[in-house]
Scaffold this motif. Sequence first.
Motif, PDB file in Angstrom:
ATOM      1  N   UNK A  65       0.833  -1.209   0.000  1.00  0.00           N
ATOM      2  CA  UNK A  65       0.000   0.000   0.000  1.00  0.00           C
ATOM      3  C   UNK A  65       0.864   1.254   0.000  1.00  0.00           C
ATOM      4  N   UNK A  66       1.914   1.229   0.821  1.00  0.00           N
ATOM      5  CA  UNK A  66       2.796   2.398   0.889  1.00  0.00           C
ATOM      6  C   UNK A  66       3.475   2.623  -0.466  1.00  0.00           C
ATOM      7  N   UNK A  67       3.939   1.532  -1.066  1.00  0.00           N
ATOM      8  CA  UNK A  67       4.596   1.643  -2.370  1.00  0.00           C
ATOM      9  C   UNK A  67       3.623   2.163  -3.419  1.00  0.00           C
ATOM     10  N   UNK A  68       2.361   1.713  -3.344  1.00  0.00           N
ATOM     11  CA  UNK A  68       1.353   2.162  -4.312  1.00  0.00           C
ATOM     12  C   UNK A  68       1.137   3.665  -4.203  1.00  0.00           C
ATOM     13  N   UNK A  69       1.040   4.138  -2.943  1.00  0.00           N
ATOM     14  CA  UNK A  69       0.826   5.572  -2.759  1.00  0.00           C
ATOM     15  C   UNK A  69       2.029   6.357  -3.277  1.00  0.00           C
TER      16      UNK A  69
END
Lengths: 308, 358
Positions: A65-69
């Motif tokens: 999720x962090x990488x996606x953001x």
Amino acid sequence: MSSAVLISIAMTVVGAATPILLAALGELVVEKSGVLNLGLEGMMLIGAVTAFAVTYSTGSAPLGLIAAMAASAAASMIFGFLTLTLTANQVATGLALTIFGIGLSSLIGQGFVGRTVDALHRTFPAALAEHPVWRLIFGHSPLVYISLVMTALVAWFLTRSRAGLILRAIGESDEAAHSIGYSVIGVRYLAVAFGGAMAGLGGSYYSLVLTPMWADRLTAGRGWIALALVVFASWRPLRLLAGAYLFGAVMTFELHAKAAGVSFLAPEFLAMLPYLATIVVLTVISVAPAGGRLAAPACLGKPFRATG
Amino acid sequence: MSRMNRRQLLAGSAATLALPALIGRAGAQEPLNVGFVYVGPVGDHGWTYAHDVARKRAEAKFGDQIKTNYVENVAEGPDAERVIRQLAQQGNKLIFTTSFGFMNPTIKVAQQFPDVHFEHCTGYKMADNVGIYNARFYEGRAVIGTIAGMMSKTGKAGYVASFPIPEVVMGINAFTLAARKVNPQFTVQVLWANTWYDPAKEADAAKALIDQGADIISQHTDSPAPLQAAEQRGVYAFGQASDMMAFAPKAHLTAITDDWGPYYVDQIQKQLDGAWEPQDIWWGIKEGLVGISPYNEVMPADVREAADKVKNDIAAGTLHPFTGPITDQSGAERVAAGETVADADLLKMDWYVEGVQS
């Protein structure tokens, strides 16, 4: 219809509403700052593929999720540089960002087609998450709760915080905000980055929760619905929440009516419902006294050049 | 093998001017160049993937005798015509165009290159140098219908369908007829998703069908999303176009698979022998074009046996999935006892058999 089926339908509505709510919340803040980013669909796809690739490779969904953001925010920075620093046309640049996102996500995703990860379904322990009734409240993915918290935060930020006031001022009158010393371009960069990160989070919902996989064009046009939703909600976060769930409900109702073999309504009519709902709500908003047309930020889509 | 995308292909068109020289030098040992045009990426895990597996099979079989060239992600329309023409100009003597929308471009380019042979998949237009080929997917639907009839407890299947075209309609009918042979009360609820590809909608459609009492899901859309929804809800489902077991280890009973390998090998052999001629091919289980992927271990022995029997009988020619008596939704008899539906009527099928709810 039994209550178990009704709860199950409600769960599906939440699933349909959450990703568009997440993406639309980001876009709402972007537009409040006076920038129109039509690249939502492309950023959602970049977020979806990044979330999947990182989760698949590391086994950690939070990391995904962090990488996606981060990835979607980075993509939005391309848009930011072109439109804010170089004052390129926002509509054309946004569309280009969508096309770029479709291509880039397909490229990144090449090695991940045909694979799957454990879906990010549960937030709470099974006793609550799978309880026949309480699952309606506790049985959702963490992203659902994040979307609700973010709605409240965005609403508070825009109406109650000083920073939100500055952002709105910049969206309403960039010249005036600039003349009293606020950095119009700086604030808009931040807003665009926030919009990118939220779009990435929305995209992740598809590749990690709803259909835990990657396939080209996974979001299948949901970015455009999110974009329309912002106008639909006349740039208000709580209306956005209601609108997203209304859209989710209408989309789900269409499928259930068809699955239940409802024959007195033509399937074509049912397929038309989400768009019909859009027209009806837009009409209602537009004729209301404190109307929707007036709600649009005055500087929306206009390039800003600092003078003096 | 040489791999290229469309841009590289077009950018490399200048280099093609040098090709005749190369060909001249290669002389008698020059391999046969075979071209393939794909509508999707080779990694789509479905339609295009299956064609590419078959291409590799042919390459492995013929070794140095042939050289294959493929172009992936070719949009249906003007782009397709350019790509097909490029492949013809680059010396490919046999070109497979693997999507319905490549039909008119294939015919057009074929007129300009009379000594190049073309094979178009799933279309209906032929020419002196254009043959057509397709698969009898409905035979596979009869096998999974048999399994559905035996595995379902509620006697109701959900069918996530794309568009009511004959290809899809005959699949629904074959599935339903086979299931009702096992369980005469069996019903199939069809849900038209009005899309070939929209994973989120396909998943929600499957959920809606499950909520309405279906405990087995079949699909004629392209993503594994309905399977994943079935897995989440603890019901059974079938894969589409390739083995999708990885997406739903518990739900996935089996999948209908496409194996174009034997056909490609056959046509390339004919081309090498100088015996190629345009044909209208519609192969099924018998020829190995339509296959059934390995069964899930949850399937009891009697279900496996029944499914195998349907498969083997179709292969042997003793069973046709559309054998009368067949009644339609209104209860009227459409096919008399003992008769079978002719191929021409299958290809324009626009009515549903009894038991289909749509």
